[in-house]
Design a protein around this motif. Sequence first.
Motif, short mmCIF file in Angstrom:
data_model
loop_
_atom_site.label_atom_id
_atom_site.label_comp_id
_atom_site.label_asym_id
_atom_site.label_seq_id
_atom_site.Cartn_x
_atom_site.Cartn_y
_atom_site.Cartn_z
N PHE A 47 0.80 -1.22 0.00
CA PHE A 47 0.00 0.00 0.00
C PHE A 47 0.84 1.28 0.00
O PHE A 47 0.33 2.35 -0.34
CB PHE A 47 -0.98 -0.01 1.17
N HIS A 48 2.13 1.17 0.33
CA HIS A 48 2.99 2.37 0.32
C HIS A 48 3.38 2.77 -1.10
O HIS A 48 3.96 3.82 -1.31
CB HIS A 48 4.25 2.15 1.17
N GLN A 49 3.04 1.93 -2.09
CA GLN A 49 3.38 2.25 -3.48
C GLN A 49 2.47 3.33 -4.08
O GLN A 49 2.74 3.85 -5.15
CB GLN A 49 3.32 0.98 -4.34
N TYR A 50 1.42 3.68 -3.36
CA TYR A 50 0.46 4.66 -3.88
C TYR A 50 0.79 6.05 -3.37
O TYR A 50 1.25 6.24 -2.25
CB TYR A 50 -0.97 4.27 -3.48
N GLU A 60 -1.39 8.34 -2.76
CA GLU A 60 -2.40 8.73 -1.78
C GLU A 60 -2.27 7.87 -0.52
O GLU A 60 -1.71 6.79 -0.55
CB GLU A 60 -3.81 8.53 -2.37
N ASP A 61 -2.80 8.38 0.58
CA ASP A 61 -2.88 7.61 1.83
C ASP A 61 -4.12 6.73 1.72
O ASP A 61 -5.24 7.15 2.03
CB ASP A 61 -2.97 8.57 3.02
N VAL A 62 -3.92 5.48 1.25
CA VAL A 62 -5.05 4.60 0.96
C VAL A 62 -5.82 4.22 2.22
O VAL A 62 -7.04 4.01 2.17
CB VAL A 62 -4.61 3.34 0.17
N LYS A 63 -5.15 4.13 3.34
CA LYS A 63 -5.84 3.79 4.59
C LYS A 63 -6.81 4.90 4.99
O LYS A 63 -7.93 4.65 5.42
CB LYS A 63 -4.85 3.51 5.71
N ALA A 64 -6.37 6.15 4.82
CA ALA A 64 -7.26 7.28 5.14
C ALA A 64 -8.43 7.33 4.17
O ALA A 64 -9.58 7.60 4.57
CB ALA A 64 -6.47 8.58 5.10
N LEU A 65 -8.16 7.05 2.88
CA LEU A 65 -9.24 7.03 1.89
C LEU A 65 -10.26 5.94 2.21
O LEU A 65 -11.47 6.15 2.07
CB LEU A 65 -8.68 6.82 0.47
N THR A 67 -3.18 6.49 -7.52
CA THR A 67 -2.10 6.45 -8.52
C THR A 67 -0.85 5.84 -7.89
O THR A 67 -0.52 6.11 -6.73
CB THR A 67 -1.78 7.86 -9.04
N VAL A 68 -0.19 5.03 -8.68
CA VAL A 68 1.04 4.38 -8.22
C VAL A 68 2.20 5.37 -8.37
O VAL A 68 2.31 6.08 -9.37
CB VAL A 68 1.32 3.10 -9.05
N ASN A 111 -3.56 -9.07 -4.02
CA ASN A 111 -2.56 -10.08 -4.36
C ASN A 111 -2.64 -11.27 -3.41
O ASN A 111 -2.13 -12.34 -3.73
CB ASN A 111 -1.15 -9.48 -4.30
N ALA A 112 -3.27 -11.10 -2.27
CA ALA A 112 -3.30 -12.15 -1.25
C ALA A 112 -4.50 -13.08 -1.41
O ALA A 112 -4.52 -14.15 -0.82
CB ALA A 112 -3.30 -11.53 0.13
#
Length: 194
Positions: A13-16, A18-23, A51-52, A35-36
């Motif tokens: 998730f750090h590849q994005y 944006e802060d995906v957890k906040a979104l 965006t990556v 992927n899991a």
Amino acid sequence: MSNKNIWYLPGPFHQYQEDVKALAKQNGLRIVDANATESRDDEAEDVPEVTVRQVDSASVLLIADSGDFDGAALQELIGKLNAERDGIVLLIEAAEGLTELEHPGAGELPIRLFHALKAIHEGVVTIEGERDGLAGEVDLLRAEVERLKATAEPVDNAEKIANLKAQLDAANVTYRANASVESLEKAVADLQQA
């Protein structure tokens, strides 16, 4: 879960950007690494756009599991690369003054680096020798200058005049008050001849 609140997002998730957890929290979604799991149960339909980050990709050697593969050759290559790395590390330590400069024994790059460092070392030793020789010459020249100054320095005339006048006064010889050193010397010489 029947309310379809799972956001299947490929990790990490750090590849994005944006802060995906906040979104996810803002939109009431729960993130699952796509992927899991292959399951897409309860997948949310309305998910945020992300965006990556652009990163330079590193070259990776992929080895296919085939009959043409020579594992021994690969191990030999890895061994050579490790030996070169170790040789370069030793040369760097020698350049930093941590160890003596020694021939690495193997590896094209370490041997080239060794010859370059050896040439630099020899140049520095030569320059140090020349510097020390010049420092010795400087000391000799300074001593010579001091010797020449001592011989060239005029004797303190005031002291010499006072001494000559004292000798003439002791002999009750008259002289001019502003008499030159030469005339006082002549009068003392005449006094000694008489």
